[in-house]
Scaffold this active site. Structure first.
Site, short mmCIF file in Angstrom:
data_model
loop_
_atom_site.label_atom_id
_atom_site.label_comp_id
_atom_site.label_asym_id
_atom_site.label_seq_id
_atom_site.Cartn_x
_atom_site.Cartn_y
_atom_site.Cartn_z
N SER A 160 0.84 -1.19 0.00
CA SER A 160 0.00 0.00 0.00
C SER A 160 0.88 1.26 0.00
O SER A 160 1.68 1.45 -0.92
CB SER A 160 -0.96 -0.05 1.19
OG SER A 160 -1.99 0.88 1.06
N ASP A 252 -9.99 -4.18 -4.35
CA ASP A 252 -9.12 -3.15 -3.79
C ASP A 252 -9.18 -1.92 -4.69
O ASP A 252 -8.93 -2.02 -5.89
CB ASP A 252 -7.68 -3.68 -3.72
CG ASP A 252 -6.71 -2.69 -3.10
OD1 ASP A 252 -7.12 -1.57 -2.74
OD2 ASP A 252 -5.52 -3.04 -2.99
N HIS A 282 -7.87 -5.50 -0.16
CA HIS A 282 -6.73 -4.69 0.29
C HIS A 282 -6.29 -5.18 1.67
O HIS A 282 -7.10 -5.56 2.50
CB HIS A 282 -7.14 -3.22 0.36
CG HIS A 282 -5.99 -2.30 0.61
ND1 HIS A 282 -5.09 -1.96 -0.38
CD2 HIS A 282 -5.58 -1.66 1.73
CE1 HIS A 282 -4.18 -1.13 0.12
NE2 HIS A 282 -4.45 -0.95 1.41
#
Length: 310
Positions: A160, A252, A282
């Site tokens: 991320s 995601d 995610h």
């Protein structure tokens, strides 16, 4: 969606019925961090134990910062090394939230992992985290012998926001002959494109919501900064950057920008592979206790990391 993850999402939605969470802006950042740390550790309580762990200090952009070195049992005196940056929108996440994940990468790939506890926004606005990431990777090269890294096999990685830090650092070092990054491990990376992708527009959660993304953006405060291109990588010149693996998840909001970044690297002549897990969400790398599908994805990712720098 993977049925185990769907069950988790449904249970969270049911628990929140009638008690909507307060806006993130209404909470102190540290309270959000504590909640995230507890949630992620609760979903990953069985990490590999065949790993030696040592806390240490490394160079940051404005002084030393904490880090944690993971060494697989029986490792050679020098192995491939991964400098790893945790996710959390540049605002949350730390060494503890990602401890199980880093143990797993080290154990399964057979490489040392150096997890970096970079400074977080909003207390440390942009580019503090990016400065820390770059300084920490330079430190890893310069102290490779001290931490058991083979200088010819040093990778950068992250998930991320941590994937953004890794990609940004690889771009910054692509012309440094003394510190040649061997590989990038970009796990559902936040590339922060200048325009929202279709997946950012269409998906509001699970896990990563539009409200959370907006809060992260506000806290980071990179928009309009003279060095904003270090975070907003939508137009980055990828030519000459290290080979990469980009992993995305089907559920995601960040999936399109990860895919697009991999495609841009390939178009620039970089050896880059994109793998998407269509049924996952995610942050799935931190949810090994939730679904067997996560364990399989972790193994496959670690195999690719081992092939690259093991």
């Amino acid at each position: 969606m993977d049925p185990h993850l769907q069950a988790m999402v449904d249970a969270q939605a049911k628990a929140a019925e009638g008690q909507p969470p307060p806006p993130l802006d209404a909470l102190p950042p540290e309270m959000v961090r504590v909640g995230y740390r507890m949630q992620r550790k609760a979903s990953d309580q069985n990490p590999p134990q065949a790993v030696d762990v040592r806390d240490l200090w490394v160079a940051g952009g404005a002084g030393e910062i904490p880090a944690r070195l993971y060494t697989p049992h029986g490792a050679a005196a020098a192995t491939g090394g991964l400098v790893y940056f945790h996710g959390g929108g540049f605002v949350i996440g730390d060494l503890e939230s990602h401890d199980g994940h880093c143990r797993r990468l080290a154990a399964l790939a057979g490489v040392r992992v150096l997890a970096v506890d970079y400074r977080l926004a909003p207390e440390n606005p942009f580019p503090a985290g990016h400065d820390d990431a770059l300084a920490a990777v330079k430190w890893a090269f310069d102290h490779a012998e001290d931490i058991g890294f083979d200088r010819s096999r040093i990778a950068v990685g992250g998930d991320s926001a941590g994937g953004n830090l890794a990609a940004s650092t690889a771009l910054a070092l692509k012309s440094d002959p003394e510190r040649k990054v061997a590989f990038q491990l970009l796990l559902y990376p936040g590339i922060w494109p200048e325009q929202d992708t279709a997946s950012r527009q269409a998906l509001d959660g699970p896990i990563l919501t539009k409200q959370a993304i907006a809060w992260f953006d506000k806290c980071l405060a990179a928009q309009g900064h003279p060095q904003a291109s270090r975070a907003f990588l939508g137009k980055a010149d990828c030519a000459g950057v290290a080979p990469a693996l980009v992993v995305t998840a089907g559920y995601d909001p960040l999936k399109d920008e990860g895919r697009d970044y991999a495609q841009r690297m390939v178009a620039a002549g970089v050896r880059a592979e994109h793998v998407e897990y269509p049924g996952l969400v995610h942050d799935f790398f931190l949810m090994s206790d939730i679904s067997p599908a996560v364990g399989e994805a972790v193994k496959e990712t670690a195999e690719r990391l081992k092939a690259a720098i093991g």
